[in-house]
Design a protein around this motif. Sequence first.
Motif, PDB file in Angstrom:
ATOM      1  N   THR A 161      16.269  51.325  54.394  1.00 53.69           N
ATOM      2  CA  THR A 161      14.873  50.911  54.543  1.00 53.69           C
ATOM      3  C   THR A 161      14.782  49.586  55.295  1.00 53.69           C
ATOM      4  OG1 THR A 161      14.179  52.062  52.531  1.00 53.69           O
ATOM      5  CG2 THR A 161      12.809  50.229  53.263  1.00 53.69           C
ATOM      6  N   TYR A 177       6.221  49.082  50.040  1.00 58.49           N
ATOM      7  CA  TYR A 177       7.073  49.094  51.226  1.00 58.49           C
ATOM      8  C   TYR A 177       6.174  49.225  52.450  1.00 58.49           C
ATOM      9  CZ  TYR A 177      10.907  49.990  47.974  1.00 58.49           C
ATOM     10  OH  TYR A 177      11.815  49.907  46.949  1.00 58.49           O
ATOM     11  N   PHE A 219       3.730  53.104  49.796  1.00 55.48           N
ATOM     12  CA  PHE A 219       4.247  53.023  51.168  1.00 55.48           C
ATOM     13  C   PHE A 219       3.069  52.865  52.116  1.00 55.48           C
ATOM     14  CE2 PHE A 219       6.949  55.602  48.485  1.00 55.48           C
ATOM     15  CZ  PHE A 219       8.181  54.955  48.624  1.00 55.48           C
ATOM     16  N   PHE A 227       8.947  55.634  58.650  1.00 52.53           N
ATOM     17  CA  PHE A 227       9.171  55.908  57.226  1.00 52.53           C
ATOM     18  C   PHE A 227       9.888  57.248  57.041  1.00 52.53           C
ATOM     19  CE2 PHE A 227       6.282  52.496  56.888  1.00 52.53           C
ATOM     20  CZ  PHE A 227       6.396  51.964  55.605  1.00 52.53           C
ATOM     21  N   LEU A 232      11.594  57.878  53.529  1.00 52.06           N
ATOM     22  CA  LEU A 232      10.515  57.459  52.626  1.00 52.06           C
ATOM     23  C   LEU A 232       9.265  58.323  52.760  1.00 52.06           C
ATOM     24  CD1 LEU A 232      10.758  53.582  53.045  1.00 52.06           C
ATOM     25  CD2 LEU A 232      11.863  55.046  51.331  1.00 52.06           C
ATOM     26  N   TRP A 251       1.314  57.144  49.318  1.00 53.63           N
ATOM     27  CA  TRP A 251       1.441  56.783  50.717  1.00 53.63           C
ATOM     28  C   TRP A 251       0.063  56.482  51.291  1.00 53.63           C
ATOM     29  CZ3 TRP A 251       4.002  60.366  48.005  1.00 53.63           C
ATOM     30  CH2 TRP A 251       5.403  60.367  48.052  1.00 53.63           C
TER      31      TRP A 251
END
Length: 562
Positions: A161, A177, A219, A227, A232, A251
């Motif tokens: 990541t 993230y 995310f 991603f 992810l 997300w």
Amino acid sequence: MRERSSQALHARCFLLLPEPQRVTEPMSCLRTFFLWRSAAGLLLAVCCVAGLCLATGCQSEPPPTASAPAARPRTTPPASARNTPPNRPAPPVKPSVAKPPRGIEPPANLGLGGSESTQPDTGFGPGRRSPNLGELMDQPGAAPAVAPSKTPRMAIDQAKTASRGIRKISGKHLDLYTDLPASPAIDELTTVFDLAVPKWCAYFDVPAEKAADFRMSGFLMGDANNFRAAGLLPGSLPNFPNGFQQGWEFWVREQEDDYYRRHLLLHEGTHGFMNLMLGGAGPPWYSEGMAELFGTHRWENGQLTMQYNPPDKTETPGWGRVKIIRDETAQQRALSLLDVMRYDSRAHLRVEPYAWCWAACYFLEHYPPTRQAFVDLRAQAADRQGDFTSAFYEKLKPQWPEIDEQWRIYTQGIEYGYDLERALIQHQTGPAREAGAQPQEAVIQADRGWQSTGIMLASNGRYLIESTGSFQIAREPAWKCEPNGVTIHYYEGQPLGIMMGAIRMDEAALAGGPTTLLNSVPLGSSFLLTVQQGGVLYLKINESPASLADNAGQIQVRVSVP
């Protein structure tokens, strides 16, 4: 207040080909061959067009209804806009990021991986019959809830990541993230989320100690491919335009506005909290309505207010739910409460259902006759089947005609800052007084919506309605007004403050038909009214439902037979 922000809508196309029929005769086979060759050509052409649409971002808006009347122009803002502070300075220009159309995620599931419903379209909607109780119970279910302790978390390779330029921002209840550069609006999102958790606990009656270990992974994506390469963004997720929640993860795609980015974060967080802490989020109308209700917020000086009723669209850029309902209503596509409750999981492939579900939950939460029954639904959130809605309806069934009437008044006049409690229809108990040889009198409050005079007007009768008195229609500066209104400002095409009248026919209201309170006429200080169909006279001053709080005073009304 009613200026409208643009809202792009995500469109999807489905191609259905008929199953080939079995043929036995030679000529039938030959015909079938040519038919299928033509179909194959058509399929190839459609695929080419679809590919072009996907390459260019195929979007559409709901087609206008040909018979829909034009919306009445609004020439005056409510009181809150009469003293509007200077416009905020334009925000600094951000780096350009490719963004999908606005809206929220199409929830093929309700947050825990359920599949898209295959229930056939029942045709419920504006201008069509409302579903009956049996149909309300026949809701498609989502995947069964999974206990938080048994819900797997997505594995995250921290080194991989970081190598993709994706940084981690950690709070008490959220690891976020993102590949977006550091900025106060981005870096404070974990703080916003942490402040939301106690508010979710308080509303849904979840003990704080139970939520102590509640921690999600979010995310926030500027570049979704980045991603995906980091592992992810699972390929099993639907191609959502804005946000999606599943299990312990959600997300969100980057947005143009700081507000709408936070809105999506709180919307998806609400889904996660309900699914993980309550064991479910109820049927689609409740699940999405509550996520919208808690997503609509105010963030100022480190303070978070949820379930916020924004007084002006400038506070919620990118949201646009009020505009959607006003546009739908103007196009004769208004929904009843039962229509909204009949939504299945496929409905939210479009953005309009998010607006209607938000409005339904806001209305049921703030309308006194429904408030307690609605709050009690939190205990049934794990029920994703029809019992959830049918039991709620059964509890309120004796009052449903009045609830439906108030809902129609609310959605027809909805605007930013709508003061639902002050705009409630004020009825009178006891028999109505007949206006005849003896004049009848009533008092109308300037800071309320429709109010019953308690005076019955007979069919085919003629009545003189006289209104007197001075009242206030703004506080700062104070505006004095009389029943003829003020002509320097207009609201809904009539002078602000002018006395308005309507005849409420109980038969129509109690049968669930369109309330006759929507058919109002300006009366002013003196009006000779010819009644076609009798009923009780209701009155109010012509004022925005968002601006009733700064009104004061009374109007004396006298009804006589000339």
